[in-house]
Design a protein around this motif. Sequence first.
Motif, short mmCIF file in Angstrom:
data_model
loop_
_atom_site.label_atom_id
_atom_site.label_comp_id
_atom_site.label_asym_id
_atom_site.label_seq_id
_atom_site.Cartn_x
_atom_site.Cartn_y
_atom_site.Cartn_z
N ARG A 1 -51.20 -22.76 -29.37
CA ARG A 1 -51.80 -21.46 -30.21
C ARG A 1 -52.63 -21.79 -31.00
O ARG A 1 -53.84 -21.02 -30.85
CB ARG A 1 -50.39 -21.59 -30.85
N ALA A 2 -53.14 -22.69 -31.91
CA ALA A 2 -54.05 -22.75 -32.98
C ALA A 2 -55.42 -22.91 -31.81
O ALA A 2 -55.92 -22.54 -32.59
CB ALA A 2 -53.87 -24.04 -33.62
N PHE B 1 -48.38 -26.31 -36.25
CA PHE B 1 -49.48 -25.29 -36.51
C PHE B 1 -50.94 -25.62 -37.23
O PHE B 1 -51.82 -25.43 -37.01
CB PHE B 1 -48.86 -23.67 -36.70
N ALA C 1 -47.36 -24.89 -30.43
CA ALA C 1 -47.80 -24.57 -31.97
C ALA C 1 -49.01 -25.10 -32.33
O ALA C 1 -49.85 -24.42 -32.65
CB ALA C 1 -46.76 -24.78 -33.15
#
Length: 107
Positions: A95-96, A58, A92
Motif C-alpha cells: 500500500r505504501a 507501513f 501494508a
Amino acid sequence: DWSSDVCSSDLGHRYVLHFSEGGGNPDAGNLLDASDRRVSTGPAHDGILRSGTPMDAFAAAENVLNRLKGPRFVLSAGCTILLDTPAENIDAVVRAARRPRPDRDQA
C-alpha cells in the motif's frame, strides 16, 4: 563488515545491491550517491516486517520511500520475506509503495 548482509544480483548487466535497512548496513542514500548501481532495500525482513504491526510496516516503508528516490531505487523487504511474516504487514508495504507520489515525476 556489512558486505555479508548484501546480496548482489545481475539484472541486465547492472548489479543491484540488495539489503535490509539498519543492522549495521550502510545508508542506502549514501550508496545511491556514491555508486551507479541500483539499490534495493526496505523494512528489515526479520524486524518490523515480521514482528511489527501493519501500521509499523507501513511507516517503515514510508520512511524509506521518503528518503530514497530515483530510477535506481527499488523498494524491497530486505533480503527475503520469511514464511511467518504476516500477510497484513506485506500488504501494508505494498500500500505504501502504491501511494501516489508527485515528487517521483522528477526523480
